[in-house]
Design an enzyme around this catalytic site. Structure first.
Site, PDB file in Angstrom:
ATOM      1  N   CYS A   1       8.555 -39.096 -11.427  1.00 59.91           N
ATOM      2  CA  CYS A   1       7.148 -39.513 -11.473  1.00 59.91           C
ATOM      3  C   CYS A   1       6.500 -39.501 -10.095  1.00 59.91           C
ATOM      4  O   CYS A   1       5.359 -39.920  -9.943  1.00 59.91           O
ATOM      5  CB  CYS A   1       7.002 -40.879 -12.123  1.00 59.91           C
ATOM      6  SG  CYS A   1       7.843 -42.185 -11.237  1.00 59.91           S
TER       7      CYS A   1
ATOM      8  N   ARG B   1      -3.406  -1.641  -6.102  1.00 61.51           N
ATOM      9  CA  ARG B   1      -2.554  -2.815  -5.960  1.00 61.51           C
ATOM     10  C   ARG B   1      -2.865  -3.757  -7.114  1.00 61.51           C
ATOM     11  O   ARG B   1      -3.905  -3.616  -7.757  1.00 61.51           O
ATOM     12  CB  ARG B   1      -2.776  -3.493  -4.612  1.00 61.51           C
ATOM     13  CG  ARG B   1      -4.186  -3.973  -4.410  1.00 61.51           C
ATOM     14  CD  ARG B   1      -4.394  -4.540  -3.019  1.00 61.51           C
ATOM     15  NE  ARG B   1      -5.796  -4.868  -2.846  1.00 61.51           N
ATOM     16  CZ  ARG B   1      -6.405  -4.983  -1.686  1.00 61.51           C
ATOM     17  NH1 ARG B   1      -5.740  -4.781  -0.567  1.00 61.51           N
ATOM     18  NH2 ARG B   1      -7.667  -5.307  -1.600  1.00 61.51           N
TER      19      ARG B   1
ATOM     20  N   LYS C   1       0.830  -1.200   0.000  1.00 62.63           N
ATOM     21  CA  LYS C   1       0.000   0.000   0.000  1.00 62.63           C
ATOM     22  C   LYS C   1       0.872   1.260   0.000  1.00 62.63           C
ATOM     23  O   LYS C   1       0.669   2.156  -0.814  1.00 62.63           O
ATOM     24  CB  LYS C   1      -0.926  -0.019   1.220  1.00 62.63           C
ATOM     25  CG  LYS C   1      -1.878   1.144   1.256  1.00 62.63           C
ATOM     26  CD  LYS C   1      -2.833   1.041   2.433  1.00 62.63           C
ATOM     27  CE  LYS C   1      -4.027   0.232   2.056  1.00 62.63           C
ATOM     28  NZ  LYS C   1      -5.192   0.381   2.873  1.00 62.63           N
TER      29      LYS C   1
ATOM     30  N   HIS D   1     -15.950  -8.944   1.315  1.00 61.53           N
ATOM     31  CA  HIS D   1     -14.880  -9.798   1.848  1.00 61.53           C
ATOM     32  C   HIS D   1     -14.957 -11.201   1.260  1.00 61.53           C
ATOM     33  O   HIS D   1     -13.976 -11.767   0.782  1.00 61.53           O
ATOM     34  CB  HIS D   1     -14.986  -9.835   3.374  1.00 61.53           C
ATOM     35  CG  HIS D   1     -13.973 -10.715   4.016  1.00 61.53           C
ATOM     36  ND1 HIS D   1     -14.241 -12.012   4.362  1.00 61.53           N
ATOM     37  CD2 HIS D   1     -12.678 -10.499   4.325  1.00 61.53           C
ATOM     38  CE1 HIS D   1     -13.159 -12.556   4.881  1.00 61.53           C
ATOM     39  NE2 HIS D   1     -12.188 -11.653   4.881  1.00 61.53           N
TER      40      HIS D   1
ATOM     41  N   TYR E   1      12.175 -34.915 -18.367  1.00 58.87           N
ATOM     42  CA  TYR E   1      10.729 -34.696 -18.272  1.00 58.87           C
ATOM     43  C   TYR E   1      10.246 -34.797 -16.833  1.00 58.87           C
ATOM     44  O   TYR E   1      10.942 -35.318 -15.967  1.00 58.87           O
ATOM     45  CB  TYR E   1       9.962 -35.708 -19.145  1.00 58.87           C
ATOM     46  CG  TYR E   1      10.042 -37.134 -18.658  1.00 58.87           C
ATOM     47  CD1 TYR E   1       9.175 -37.617 -17.678  1.00 58.87           C
ATOM     48  CD2 TYR E   1      11.009 -38.007 -19.165  1.00 58.87           C
ATOM     49  CE1 TYR E   1       9.263 -38.911 -17.215  1.00 58.87           C
ATOM     50  CE2 TYR E   1      11.106 -39.310 -18.715  1.00 58.87           C
ATOM     51  CZ  TYR E   1      10.237 -39.767 -17.732  1.00 58.87           C
ATOM     52  OH  TYR E   1      10.321 -41.029 -17.258  1.00 58.87           O
TER      53      TYR E   1
ATOM     54  N   GLY F   1      -8.119  -6.992   4.841  1.00 57.40           N
ATOM     55  CA  GLY F   1      -8.911  -6.958   6.078  1.00 57.40           C
ATOM     56  C   GLY F   1      -8.288  -7.636   7.276  1.00 57.40           C
ATOM     57  O   GLY F   1      -8.936  -7.812   8.297  1.00 57.40           O
TER      58      GLY F   1
ATOM     59  N   MET G   1      -5.526  -6.707   9.046  1.00 57.72           N
ATOM     60  CA  MET G   1      -4.905  -5.888  10.082  1.00 57.72           C
ATOM     61  C   MET G   1      -5.701  -4.603  10.288  1.00 57.72           C
ATOM     62  O   MET G   1      -6.719  -4.389   9.650  1.00 57.72           O
ATOM     63  CB  MET G   1      -3.458  -5.630   9.719  1.00 57.72           C
ATOM     64  CG  MET G   1      -2.640  -6.900   9.804  1.00 57.72           C
ATOM     65  SD  MET G   1      -0.943  -6.658   9.334  1.00 57.72           S
ATOM     66  CE  MET G   1      -1.086  -6.309   7.618  1.00 57.72           C
TER      67      MET G   1
ATOM     68  N   ARG H   1      -3.445   3.125   8.571  1.00 56.69           N
ATOM     69  CA  ARG H   1      -3.769   1.795   8.031  1.00 56.69           C
ATOM     70  C   ARG H   1      -2.521   0.936   7.924  1.00 56.69           C
ATOM     71  O   ARG H   1      -1.423   1.445   7.702  1.00 56.69           O
ATOM     72  CB  ARG H   1      -4.334   1.912   6.611  1.00 56.69           C
ATOM     73  CG  ARG H   1      -5.657   2.589   6.505  1.00 56.69           C
ATOM     74  CD  ARG H   1      -6.004   2.706   5.030  1.00 56.69           C
ATOM     75  NE  ARG H   1      -6.842   3.858   4.779  1.00 56.69           N
ATOM     76  CZ  ARG H   1      -8.157   3.799   4.622  1.00 56.69           C
ATOM     77  NH1 ARG H   1      -8.779   2.666   4.689  1.00 56.69           N
ATOM     78  NH2 ARG H   1      -8.846   4.877   4.399  1.00 56.69           N
TER      79      ARG H   1
ATOM     80  N   SER I   1      13.735 -42.969 -13.477  1.00 59.60           N
ATOM     81  CA  SER I   1      12.620 -42.095 -13.147  1.00 59.60           C
ATOM     82  C   SER I   1      12.632 -41.928 -11.625  1.00 59.60           C
ATOM     83  O   SER I   1      12.596 -42.923 -10.893  1.00 59.60           O
ATOM     84  CB  SER I   1      11.306 -42.711 -13.612  1.00 59.60           C
ATOM     85  OG  SER I   1      10.255 -41.852 -13.244  1.00 59.60           O
TER      86      SER I   1
HETATM   87  C1  PEP Z   1       7.266 -42.862  -5.904  1.00 61.37           C
HETATM   88  O1  PEP Z   1       7.635 -43.543  -4.971  1.00 61.37           O
HETATM   89  O2  PEP Z   1       7.577 -41.665  -6.052  1.00 61.37           O
HETATM   90  C2  PEP Z   1       6.377 -43.431  -6.939  1.00 61.37           C
HETATM   91  C3  PEP Z   1       6.043 -42.721  -7.988  1.00 61.37           C
HETATM   92  O3  PEP Z   1       5.880 -44.658  -6.716  1.00 61.37           O
HETATM   93  P1  PEP Z   1       4.661 -44.970  -5.731  1.00 61.37           P
HETATM   94  O4  PEP Z   1       4.068 -43.677  -5.358  1.00 61.37           O
HETATM   95  O5  PEP Z   1       3.734 -45.821  -6.504  1.00 61.37           O
HETATM   96  O6  PEP Z   1       5.330 -45.671  -4.613  1.00 61.37           O
END
Ligand code: PEP
Ligand code: MG
Length: 896
Positions: free
Chosen positions: A853, A358, A36, A476, A873, A115, A117, A106, A786
Site C-alpha cells: 500500500c 519509426r 533510424k 516540434h 494485490y 531534434g 542531435m 543524420r 501489507s
Molecule cells: C507506507 O509507509 O508505505 C504507508 C503506506 O504508510 P504512510 O505512507 O501513511 O506512512
C-alpha cells in the site's frame, strides 16, 4: 555493456550499407544501428523507395567516447568502401564536376530523440561540384542555395560558428538586392553569398571551408558523435529517463531534394492520427521545401489530405499520384510493422522517396484506440494490445477536461490546432527559462511561444501546457508535447506574441504574464481566464483495455482511500477493495480536531476516554460510509499512525484558540507540545507504539469499526473490514494489540447482542526492516501483511521521505541512484526485504494475504516486482487504479 578488448572491437563491423545491391542491417538492429538506421535498412528490404546510404553503428559512437573523442581506427576505411558502393549505385561521384553525389548526415539513437542531435544536408558540395550540380539540375540558383546551406549548417554544427554570423551576411546580401525574403535573392546574390559565407567560415574557424568531400564527411560524422553529449541531448535523456544507450548511430544517405521546384516537396505523416488514434493517414507537407522546414514550424504546411489537389505545370496530377503512392505505403508499413508509423518523405521532381519510418509516438487516448482497433483489424493479438500501451500514459485519459457547460458560456479567443489533448490553464510564461523558474516557485504557467525548439524542452516540461502561434501538428511543440502527454495547442496564428513586453494580443484583448489563459488540446480552443474542469470516466476503448487487462492480470487491485467519495471513484475505476484507509485524515475536520486535541492534551486516561467517546460517532459514520461505497469489497482500515504532535498547533495564536475552545490553559498546551516534541518523530512515538501507550485509542477505533460493521450487516450491506496495525517491528507488539482488538470486537458484539460471525481480519503493515526479517514470527499473529513501502524505503535506506529532495538531484545526477526510490521500488534492497517477508510469512502462515500500500503500488515497474514475488494485490490512489490494472496484466503476460 560487456567490455571488449580494443583489438576485437576494432574488428567488428562499423558500417552497414543499405541499397539496391546489398542491405546489411534490418529493423531488429535498433540497438546497434539506431532506430533510424535499422528502419532505413528494413524499408529498403521490403522494397520501399529509400535513397541508398549507410549507417555507422552506435557502438562506434561509444568507442569514440572511450577513446577520448577519436574516431575509431579503421572507421574511415569502411566509410570509404561504403561511399564507393554508393557512388556505383547512384552512378554519381563524390565531388564530381558533373552530376556530383551529395549526402545527408543524420544522427539516430536506439530510442527516438526528436531534434536533439545534429543533421547536415548537401554534404559533398564544393567549389567545383556546385557547378556540376547546377549543370545536372539545370538550376544554378538551386545549386548555390544548396551550397550556402551546407556552409552554414556545416559551420554551425561541425565547427560551432554561431548561426548569427551567417545571418548577418545574408541580411547584407538581401539589403544589397533590395529584397526581404531568402527566396527573392537572385542567383548572382547567392553566388556572392557563398563567397561571403566562406569568409565567415574562415574568419571564425581560421581554416578554409573543406573542399574534400571525404574530409567533410569525416568531420560531420564526428560532429554527430559529439552532439550525443550536447546539453540539450543530455537534458532530453534525463527528462525521458533514457539510460543505458551507448551512443548515436550516424546515417549517411544520398540526398534527395524537396526544394527542386513546384514538382518537389517534403512532408511528415503518421499512418493514424497520433492525437486521437483515428485510423486516418495524418500528415502535412510543403511544396518546394526541405524537410527541416516542416519540422521547424517556420512555414505552416498543408494537410496531406489536401495533397490530391496539388498540381504543377509539368504534371497536373502529381498530387493525386503521390497521394495514392503514400496510401499504399501506409498499408504496407502497418502490415509490416503492425503498428502506427511516423514517416518522413520527400518528393523530388515527382518521385516519392521514404526518408524515415519509426513507431509513431501517440497520446494515451490514441494508444488505447489504436490498440483496440488493431485487434479488431486482426493486425495484432489481444495480448500485444495490452502489452503495447504504456500504463503511465493512461494518466492522460484520467485527467480532467474542461466542463462543456463552462465552455458554452465562454467564447474562445481563437482556435489553433489540437496538437496534444488535455485541458490546461496557467499564467503566461514567454521563455523556457521563465517557465522553469516560475513553475519551480509553485506557479502554474502556460508556455506561450511563436514556435518551440529543442532548447526549450525544460521549459515545456515545467509548463502546465504549451501554446504556439506558428507550426503544424508535426511541429516540434506538437511532437514533444504528445510524447509527454502534455496539453498543447499549436499554430494559433491569431495570437501576436510580444516576448520582450511579456504580453500577447488576441481577439482585440491583451494578456500579460500575470493573466491566465485556458487551452483545450483536444479542440485547439484558447480561452481567457480559468475554465472549470470535469472528471473523466472509463468508457469505450478505455473500458475494453481495462477488461482485457483484467483477463490477463493475476494481481488484485485495491486503492488507498479514506472517504466515501474517493472509495466510490476508485470502485468506478475498477478497484477491488481498499488496501489502505488512513484514519488520521479523518480527524482534521474542525468539529473533530477539537476532540482529538482534547484527547491528546488529556492528562488522565478518563479524560482521554471522554474525548475519544466524542470522536467515536464520527469514526463509525466514516466507516459506514466507506463500507457502503465498497459494497462487500474488503476495506483495510489502518489504526492511527502519525506522531500526536502533528495534531497540535505550534504557534501561540493557534494555541490560544485551542485554549479557548477546550478550556485548557495555554501553559498546559505549550507544555504538552514541548513534551511531545521528538528529535526524530518519524522514528518516534507513532504507529502501533501509540496504541501500546494509549490502548484506549485502539479501543475507540476498533469499536467504531465493529459497530459500523454490525450496523451495515443489519442493513444487509456487506461489510468486509480488515484492521491494520501500523509500524510493527516485533511480534510482541502485534500479539498485545491483536488481543486488545479481539477483546474489543467481542465486547461490542455482546453490547450489540450480535451473535453472528463477524468477518473482521486483523493484520499488520510491514514497514520496518525488522518486521520483514522476522516475518515468520509476525505472521503467526497476522491474517495479512501489507507492505508499507514508503516507510520501509525510508528505514532501509535511512533517507527521510520528507527531506530526500535536498540531496536526491545530486544522487540522480551522479548516478548514485538510478531513480527516486520513493517513486519506484528499489527491488535490490527494499525488494529483498519484501521477498524475505513473503517467504517467511507464508512459511508459518499459509493463509497469509499479502499486499502493498506504499506509493509504489501505483508504479508500473514496482507492480511488476509485486507480481514476481507473488503478492495477492497492490493498492494505489484512485486515479492510478486503471494504470495498475494494465501494469499488472503486462507483468503477468511478460511472465507467461
Ligand atoms: C507506507 O509507509 O508505505 C504507508 C503506506 O504508510 P504512510 O505512507 O501513511 O506512512
Ligand atoms: Mg507508513
Amino acid at each position: 555493456m560487456a567490455k571488449k578488448k580494443k583489438s576485437s572491437s576494432s574488428k567488428s563491423k562499423m558500417v552497414y550499407y543499405f541499397g539496391k545491391t546489398r542491405t546489411d542491417g534490418d529493423g531488429s538492429m535498433k540497438q546497434l544501428l539506431g532506430g533510424k538506421g535499422a528502419n532505413l535498412a528494413e524499408m529498403t528490404s521490403i522494397g520501399l523507395p529509400v535513397p541508398p546510404g549507410f549507417t555507422i553503428t552506435t557502438e562506434c559512437c561509444g568507442q569514440y567516447y572511450k577513446e577520448k573523442q577519436k574516431l575509431p581506427t579503421g572507421l574511415m576505411d569502411e566509410v570509404n568502401a561504403a561511399v564507393a558502393i554508393l557512388e556505383k549505385e547512384n552512378g554519381k561521384k563524390f565531388g564530381d564536376t558533373n552530376n556530383p553525389l551529395l549526402v545527408s548526415v543524420r544522427s539516430g539513437a536506439a530510442l527516438s530523440m526528436p531534434g536533439m542531435m545534429n543533421t547536415i544536408l548537401n554534404l559533398g558540395l564544393n567549389d567545383e561540384s556546385v557547378v556540376g550540380l547546377a549543370n545536372d539540375t539545370g538550376n544554378e540558383r538551386f545549386a548555390y542555395d544548396a551550397y550556402r546551406r551546407l556552409i552554414n549548417m556545416y559551420g554551425d554544427v561541425v565547427m560551432e560558428v554561431h548561426h548569427e554570423y551567417f545571418e548577418e551576411a545574408f541580411s547584407k546580401i538581401k539589403k544589397k538586392y533590395g529584397v526581404d525574403l531568402d527566396t527573392e535573392v537572385p542567383t548572382k546574390g547567392l553566388i556572392e553569398l557563398v563567397a561571403e559565407y566562406k569568409k565567415v567560415y574562415k574568419k571564425h574557424t581560421k581554416q578554409e571551408f573543406p573542399q574534400d568531400p571525404i574530409k567533410q564527411l569525416e568531420l560531420a560524422i564526428e560532429a554527430v558523435f559529439k552532439s550525443w553529449n550536447s546539453d540539450k541531448a543530455i537534458s532530453y535523456r534525463r527528462i525521458e529517463g533514457i539510460t543505458g544507450l551507448v551512443g548515436t548511430g550516424v546515417n549517411v544517405q544520398s540526398m534527395v531534394f524537396g526544394n527542386m521546384g513546384e514538382d518537389s516537396g517534403t512532408g511528415v505523416a503518421f499512418t493514424r492520427n497520433p492525437s486521437t488514434g483515428e485510423n486516418k493517414f495524418y500528415g502535412e507537407f510543403l511544396v518546394n521545401a526541405q524537410g527541416e522546414d516542416v519540422v521547424a514550424g517556420i512555414r505552416t504546411p498543408q494537410p496531406v489530405a489536401e495533397m490530391p489537389k496539388w498540381k504543377c505545370d509539368a504534371d497536373k496530377t502529381i498530387g493525386k499520384k503521390v497521394h495514392a503512392e503514400l496510401m499504399a505505403i501506409k498499408t504496407k508499413l502497418e502490415k509490416h510493422y503492425k503498428d502506427v508509423q511516423d514517416i518522413e518523405f520527400t518528393i523530388e521532381r515527382g518521385k516519392l522517396y521514404m526518408l524515415q519510418t519509426r513507431t509513431g509516438k501517440r497520446t494515451g487516448a490514441a494508444a488505447v484506440r489504436i490498440a483496440c482497433e488493431m485487434v479488431k483489424e486482426k493486425l495484432i493479438t489481444e495480448k500485444t494490445a495490452v502489452l503495447r500501451i504504456p500504463p503511465n500514459d493512461l494518466t492522460q485519459l484520467l485527467l480532467p477536461s474542461f466542463d462543456p457547460a463552462a465552455k458554452k458560456k465562454e467564447k474562445p479567443l481563437t482556435i489553433g490546432l489540437p496538437a496534444s489533448p488535455g485541458a490546461a490553464f496557467g499564467m503566461l510564461a514567454f521563455t523556457a527559462d521563465e517557465a522553469v523558474e516560475r513553475a519551480h516557485n509553485g506557479e502554474k504557467v502556460l508556455l506561450v511561444r511563436k514556435e518551440t525548439s529543442p532548447e526549450d524542452v525544460d521549459g515545456m516540461h515545467s509548463a502546465a501546457g504549451i501554446l504556439t502561434s506558428t507550426g503544424g501538428m508535426t511541429s516540434h511543440a506538437a511532437v514533444v508535447a504528445r510524447g509527454w502527454g502534455k496539453c498543447c495547442v499549436a499554430g494559433a496564428g491569431a495570437i501576436e506574441i510580444d516576448e520582450k513586453g511579456r504580453k500577447i494580443k488576441v481577439g482585440g484583448k491583451t494578456y500579460t504574464h500575470k493573466d491566465v489563459l485556458s487551452i483545450d488540446g483536444s479542440t485547439g480552443e484558447v480561452y481567457g481566464g480559468e475554465l472549470a474542469t470535469v472528471e473523466p470516466k472509463l468508457s469505450g476503448d478505455f473500458e475494453t483495455v481495462m477488461k482485457l487487462s483484467d483477463k490477463y492480470r493475476k494481481l488484485g487491485i485495491r486503492t488507498n482511500a479514506d472517504s466515501p467519495a474517493d472509495s466510490k471513484r476508485a470502485r468506478d475505476f475498477g478497484a477491488e477493495g481498499i488496501g489502505l484507509c488512513r484514519t488520521e485524515h479523518m480527524f482534521f475536520e474542525p468539529e473533530r480536531i477539537i476532540h482529538m486535541r482534547e484527547m491528546i492534551l488529556a492528562e488522565e486516561k478518563e479524560a482521554r476516554e471522554a474525548a475519544l467517546k466524542k470522536l467515536l460517532p464520527y469514526q463509525r459514520k466514516d466507516f459506514e460510509g466507506i463500507f457502503k461505497a465498497m459494497k462487500g469489497l474488503p476495506v483495510t482500515i489502518r489504526l492511527l499512525d502519525p506522531p500526536l504532535h502533528e495534531f497540535l498547533p505550534h504557534d501561540a495564536k493557534s494555541q490560544a484558540e485551542v485554549s479557548k475552545a477546550t478550556g485548557i490553559t495555554t501553559a498546559k498546551i505549550k507544555n504538552r507540545v514541548a513534551q511531545l516534541h521528538e528529535a526524530n518523530p518519524m522514528l518516534g512515538h507513532r504507529g502501533c507504539r501509540l496504541s501500546v501507550t494509549y490502548p484506549e485509542i485502539l479501543v475507540m477505533q476498533v469499536t467504531a469499526i465493529t459497530e459500523a460493521t454490525i450496523s451495515c450487516l443489519k442493513k444487509k450491506i456487506d461489510a468486509q473490514p480488515e484492521i491494520m496495525i501500523p509500524l510493527v517491528g516485533t511480534v510482541n507488539e502485534l500479539s498485545m494489540l491483536r488481543k486488545i482488538a479481539e477483546e474489543t470486537i467481542e465486547d461490542v458484539k455482546a453490547k450489540k447482542k450480535f451473535d453472528g460471525k463477524l468477518p473482521i481480519l486483523i493484520g499488520t503493515m510491514i514497514e520496518i526492516p525488522r518486521a520483514a526479517l522476522t516475518a515468520d514470527e509476525v505472521a503467526t499473529e497476522a491474517d495479512f501483511f501489507s507492505f508499507g513501502t514508503n516507510d520501509l524505503t525510508q528505514m532501509t535506506f535511512g533517507y527521510s521521505r520528507d527531506d530526500i529532495n535536498s540531496f536526491l538531484p545530486d544522487y540522480l545526477g551522479e548516478e548514485i541512484l538510478e531513480k527516486d526510490p520513493f517513486q519506484s521500488l528499489d527491488t535490490t534492497g527494499v525488494g529483498q526485504l519484501v521477498s524475505i517477508a513473503v517467504e517467511k510469512g507464508r512459511a508459518t502462515n499459509g493463509k497469509l494475504k499479502l499486499g502493498i500500500c506504499g506509493e509504489h503500488g501505483g508504479d508500473p515497474a514496482s507492480i511488476a516486482f509485486c507480481h514476481k514475488v507473488g503478492l495477492n494485490y497492490v493498492s494505489c490512489s484512485p486515479f492510478r487504479v486503471p494504470i495498475a490494472r494494465l501494469a499488472a496484466a503486462q507483468a503477468a503476460l511478460k511472465d507467461a
